[in-house]
Design an enzyme around this catalytic site. Structure first.
Site, PDB file in Angstrom:
ATOM      1  N   LYS A   1      -8.245  47.305 -37.657  1.00 33.41           N
ATOM      2  CA  LYS A   1      -8.898  45.987 -37.594  1.00 33.41           C
ATOM      3  C   LYS A   1      -9.420  45.567 -38.969  1.00 33.41           C
ATOM      4  CE  LYS A   1     -12.096  47.024 -34.516  1.00 33.41           C
ATOM      5  NZ  LYS A   1     -11.871  48.463 -34.273  1.00 33.41           N
TER       6      LYS A   1
ATOM      7  N   ARG B   1     -18.169  43.858 -28.844  1.00 41.51           N
ATOM      8  CA  ARG B   1     -17.755  45.169 -28.349  1.00 41.51           C
ATOM      9  C   ARG B   1     -18.169  45.366 -26.893  1.00 41.51           C
ATOM     10  NH1 ARG B   1     -17.634  47.775 -33.673  1.00 41.51           N
ATOM     11  NH2 ARG B   1     -16.875  49.885 -33.616  1.00 41.51           N
TER      12      ARG B   1
ATOM     13  N   ARG C   1     -10.102  60.549 -42.427  1.00 35.46           N
ATOM     14  CA  ARG C   1     -10.696  59.502 -43.250  1.00 35.46           C
ATOM     15  C   ARG C   1     -11.798  60.055 -44.154  1.00 35.46           C
ATOM     16  NH1 ARG C   1     -11.691  53.689 -40.431  1.00 35.46           N
ATOM     17  NH2 ARG C   1     -13.825  54.285 -40.040  1.00 35.46           N
TER      18      ARG C   1
ATOM     19  N   ARG D   1     -17.702  60.470 -43.052  1.00 37.11           N
ATOM     20  CA  ARG D   1     -18.801  59.748 -42.403  1.00 37.11           C
ATOM     21  C   ARG D   1     -19.159  60.467 -41.109  1.00 37.11           C
ATOM     22  NH1 ARG D   1     -16.911  53.571 -42.029  1.00 37.11           N
ATOM     23  NH2 ARG D   1     -17.090  53.998 -39.824  1.00 37.11           N
TER      24      ARG D   1
ATOM     25  N   ARG E   1     -16.721  57.867 -29.525  1.00 38.27           N
ATOM     26  CA  ARG E   1     -16.469  56.451 -29.844  1.00 38.27           C
ATOM     27  C   ARG E   1     -15.300  55.920 -29.010  1.00 38.27           C
ATOM     28  NH1 ARG E   1     -15.728  56.262 -36.148  1.00 38.27           N
ATOM     29  NH2 ARG E   1     -15.759  54.011 -35.916  1.00 38.27           N
TER      30      ARG E   1
HETATM   31  P1  AMP Z   1     -17.346  50.210 -36.976  1.00 36.87           P
HETATM   32  O1  AMP Z   1     -17.309  50.432 -38.445  1.00 36.87           O
HETATM   33  O2  AMP Z   1     -16.964  48.812 -36.579  1.00 36.87           O
HETATM   34  O3  AMP Z   1     -16.560  51.240 -36.202  1.00 36.87           O
HETATM   35  O4  AMP Z   1     -18.874  50.375 -36.530  1.00 36.87           O
HETATM   36  C1  AMP Z   1     -19.587  51.565 -36.768  1.00 36.87           C
HETATM   37  C2  AMP Z   1     -20.677  51.741 -35.713  1.00 36.87           C
HETATM   38  O5  AMP Z   1     -21.578  50.623 -35.776  1.00 36.87           O
HETATM   39  C3  AMP Z   1     -20.189  51.781 -34.289  1.00 36.87           C
HETATM   40  O6  AMP Z   1     -19.761  53.071 -33.888  1.00 36.87           O
HETATM   41  C4  AMP Z   1     -21.443  51.329 -33.543  1.00 36.87           C
HETATM   42  O7  AMP Z   1     -22.399  52.367 -33.470  1.00 36.87           O
HETATM   43  C5  AMP Z   1     -22.004  50.262 -34.465  1.00 36.87           C
HETATM   44  N1  AMP Z   1     -21.474  48.915 -34.155  1.00 36.87           N
HETATM   45  C6  AMP Z   1     -20.698  48.127 -34.958  1.00 36.87           C
HETATM   46  N2  AMP Z   1     -20.422  46.959 -34.370  1.00 36.87           N
HETATM   47  C7  AMP Z   1     -21.031  46.987 -33.152  1.00 36.87           C
HETATM   48  C8  AMP Z   1     -21.103  46.081 -32.062  1.00 36.87           C
HETATM   49  N3  AMP Z   1     -20.486  44.900 -32.102  1.00 36.87           N
HETATM   50  N4  AMP Z   1     -21.812  46.467 -30.980  1.00 36.87           N
HETATM   51  C9  AMP Z   1     -22.464  47.655 -30.936  1.00 36.87           C
HETATM   52  N5  AMP Z   1     -22.419  48.557 -31.909  1.00 36.87           N
HETATM   53  C10 AMP Z   1     -21.715  48.248 -33.026  1.00 36.87           C
END
Ligand code: AMP
Length: 210
Positions: free
Chosen positions: A13, A88, A123, A156, A167
């Site tokens: 994405k 999400r 990663r 990370r 996740r």
């Molecule tokens: P990402 O880099 O988009 O995978 O986001 C990293 C982490 O941030 C996720 O595993 C969630 O803990 C949190 N996060 C990011 N976007 C959202 C969202 N829209 N709703 C809830 N948690 C989020």
């Protein structure tokens, strides 16, 4: 143009959002990036979000909805934007609908779980600039160090295997229902989650008619 990129963590994405940002001249709104910046800066939002993020759980809807609402007031959002990693949950999608955010299209990038585990497990991230590498597909010039800032690369916390599994579980339970939500709105465009970025991008452009 207002777009949503939907898909499991590691579906590509972020990469597609970057390509589309350039193509369409609209900003990318990545809630993950916003939250990581907040954690790094130690803001109240960051303090609220950190434990959820480290565990691979979703940050509460109320926090996300507030952060996004504020981001959408910025000048650069006037022509449109690309949501990456948001919404999400159904509640977050409903919040956008309630704010009269009219989305043009939702791109759903589908990738099987086993491929995601391989991708995210390999990663490596630069703790300084946030640049992302991969042990097999995007190696830095000097193994283990960022090309840009020469900082030692890290895994990370949310890219650790157990966290990735959580996740993915969270994705299937909370986020996947959004595919049907947007299909019913007639906005869903589905693309395959090719490992090859160029062919994924070609498919994205094709389904969006770009
Ligand atoms: P990402 O880099 O988009 O995978 O986001 C990293 C982490 O941030 C996720 O595993 C969630 O803990 C949190 N996060 C990011 N976007 C959202 C969202 N829209 N709703 C809830 N948690 C989020």
């Amino acid at each position: 143009m207002k777009l949503i990129l939907l898909g499991p963590p590691g579906a590509g994405k972020g990469t597609q959002a970057e390509v589309l940002t350039e193509k369409l001249s609209v900003p990318q709104i990545s809630t993950g990036d916003i939250l990581r910046a907040a954690v790094k800066a130690g803001t109240p939002v960051g303090l609220q979000a950190k434990a959820f993020m480290d565990a691979g759980d979703l940050v509460p809807d109320s926090v996300i909805i507030g952060v996004v609402k504020e981001r959408l007031t910025a000048d650069d959002c006037k022509k449109g934007y690309i949501f990456d990693g948001m919404p999400r949950t159904i509640a977050q999608a409903q919040a956008l609908d309630e704010q009269n955010v009219v989305i043009d299209a939702v791109l759903s990038i589908e990738v099987p779980d086993d491929i995601i585990i391989k991708r995210l497990g390999g990663r490596r991230t630069c703790p300084e600039c946030g640049m992302i590498y991969h042990v097999e597909t995007k190696k830095p010039a000097k193994e283990g160090f960022c090309d840009g800032c020469n900082a030692a690369l890290i895994i990370r916390k949310d890219d650790e295997t157990e966290t990735i599994k959580n996740r993915l579980e969270t994705y299937h339970k909370e986020t996947e229902p959004l595919i049907d939500y947007y299909r019913k709105q007639g906005k869903l465009k589905e693309v395959g989650g090719e490992f090859n970025i160029a062919s994924q991008t070609a498919e994205v452009f094709k389904v969006l008619g770009l």
